[in-house]
Design an enzyme around this catalytic site. Structure first.
Site, PDB file in Angstrom:
ATOM      1  N   TYR A  85      53.080  42.563  34.361  1.00  0.00           N
ATOM      2  CA  TYR A  85      51.797  42.173  34.944  1.00  0.00           C
ATOM      3  C   TYR A  85      52.005  40.889  35.729  1.00  0.00           C
ATOM      4  O   TYR A  85      52.702  39.973  35.273  1.00  0.00           O
ATOM      5  CB  TYR A  85      50.756  41.941  33.831  1.00  0.00           C
TER       6      TYR A  85
ATOM      7  N   GLU B 279      46.120  40.770  42.001  1.00  0.00           N
ATOM      8  CA  GLU B 279      46.735  41.292  40.783  1.00  0.00           C
ATOM      9  C   GLU B 279      47.650  42.479  41.086  1.00  0.00           C
ATOM     10  O   GLU B 279      47.291  43.341  41.885  1.00  0.00           O
ATOM     11  CB  GLU B 279      45.589  41.767  39.890  1.00  0.00           C
TER      12      GLU B 279
END
Ligand code: ADP
Ligand code: MG
Length: 390
Positions: free
Chosen positions: A109, A197
């Protein structure tokens, strides 16, 4: 403002961030050609909607033949996708991204946002990327690496290399990671982003670091200086009522309750909603009609509130600071006459010329209840709306 995954990946590529080969389609006829053009024998069909959690909602489908791709496209096109991040109505699917299936080794991530507590642009990274990053953040926060960028400086490649090391990336991938993170930071700064993101950022068996998903939210207040970003807006993904409201300078958000609210000032609107809840009701919407309310805006507000499907009563709460309550009262009466009102309504006016405003309302033959006190007004509308929906 939100954008789609395929648009985020377009911006990624401009910043040298690797993304899988993919083709966007908007009709069934394009599906098999997209597979042929991409080549390979595994494809992933991905619904383009402004929400994450698509995998969990059935909006990301792995296919092992062109027939499977066509079945998946057929299943998704023209429907609405409900994910853990949408409401129960979901979002319309009119575009699909057909992407080459990747050989995933690890799912990481990587994201950037403004941390209000430290007042810094903050990098978040984790070895536990994939579909459950929210769970990781809440249950095992120590698995999230945080790095605040010096607001007087800039992001340095050494800082990125340190994060690569913490993510346990080998040398060849570490270099790609530095490029990826520098690229994200560059987009964040140059496009006035509020959140960017990549989840998952994958490592592949053939030694590549690839952005498999992409999410970018932009600061609406800065959109005036980014025409290229504004051109990416897809209003079909936005709440139609909220868009209509903003065209009339009304700040409107639909909610699930039964009491429509019309208030001037966002703070007063929040307090009004709290008071409704406190007295056993639930608001059907948030609405700030703004300081310089006009009769035309009041009429539009009534129209919007009445289209909420659960609404059983309306509470108007106006504090006359800049505006005079008698003018507001006239506007309300005018709006009721124009729009037609078939719900119980309680109006509370306070501030400049409140007494004159309330008298105007009381003297009219419209079927309305007036209150000078907000608590009484909240109690009254909760009772009336319960009667109306009984
Ligand atoms: P969302 O976050 O909305 O669920 P993602 O794009 O992250 O959507 O996809 C969900 C999951 O599907 C990913 O974590 C990954 O495991 C898998 N996936 C997505 N795209 C591909 C792809 N091109 N190849 C292989 N697996 C994929
Ligand atoms: Mg994702």
């Amino acid at each position: 403002m939100h954008i789609h995954e395929y648009q985020a990946k377009g911006l990624f590529r401009q910043s040298n961030i690797k993304t899988p080969e993919a083709i966007l389609i908007s009709t069934m006829a394009e599906a098999s050609k997209a597979c042929a053009d991409l080549g390979g024998d595994i494809w992933v069909v991905k619904a383009q909607v402004h929400a994450g959690g698509r995998g969990k909602g059935g909006g990301v489908i792995l296919c092992r033949s062109i027939e499977e791709v066509e079945t998946a496209c057929n299943q998704l096109f023209g429907t609405r996708l409900i994910t853990p991040q949408t409401d129960n109505k979901g979002l319309p699917i009119s575009q699909l991204l057909i992407e080459g299936g990747q050989n995933i080794e690890r799912e990481l991530y990587l994201g950037l946002l403004v941390d209000r507590q430290t007042q810094k642009i903050t990098i978040l990274a984790s070895t536990e990327g994939g579909m459950d990053i929210e769970k990781v953040a809440s249950e095992t926060p120590d698995k999230i690496i945080k790095f605040g960028v010096d607001p007087l400086g800039t992001l340095k490649s050494d800082d990125c290399a340190l994060i690569a090391h913490q993510l346990d990336l080998k040398a060849s991938l570490a270099d790609q990671f530095v490029t990826t993170l520098m690229g994200l930071y560059d987009i964040f700064i140059s496009k006035d982003v509020s959140l960017i993101e990549i989840n998952p950022l994958i490592t592949t068996t053939d030694n590549n670091l690839i952005a498999l998903d992409g999410k970018i939210d932009f600061d609406d207040n800065a959109l005036y200086r980014h025409e290229d970003i504004l051109a990416l807006r897809d209003t079909s993904q936005e709440d139609q009522k909220e868009n209509e409201a903003s065209e009339h300078q009304l700040n409107y958000i639909s909610l699930d309750g039964t009491i429509g609210c019309m208030v001037n000032g966002a703070g007063l609107a929040m307090a009004t909603m709290d008071l409704i809840e406190h007295h056993g009701g639930s608001p059907a919407n948030f609405l700030d009609v703004g300081g310089g309310t006009t009769a035309e805006r009041v009429a539009k507000a009534f129209e919007l509130i009445q289209t909420e499907k659960n609404v059983a009563g309306i509470l108007v709460n106006i504090f006359g600071g800049i505006v005079r309550c008698d003018l507001i009262a006239q506007g309300i009466l005018q709006a009721i006459e124009n729009v037609g009102l078939n719900l119980p309504i309680v109006i509370r006016l306070e501030g400049t010329n409140a007494a004159a405003g309330l008298k105007l309302l009381d003297d009219s033959n419209a079927d309305i209840h007036t209150e000078a006190d907000l608590t009484q007004a909240a109690i009254k509308i909760v009772a009336l709306s319960k009667e109306a929906s009984a």
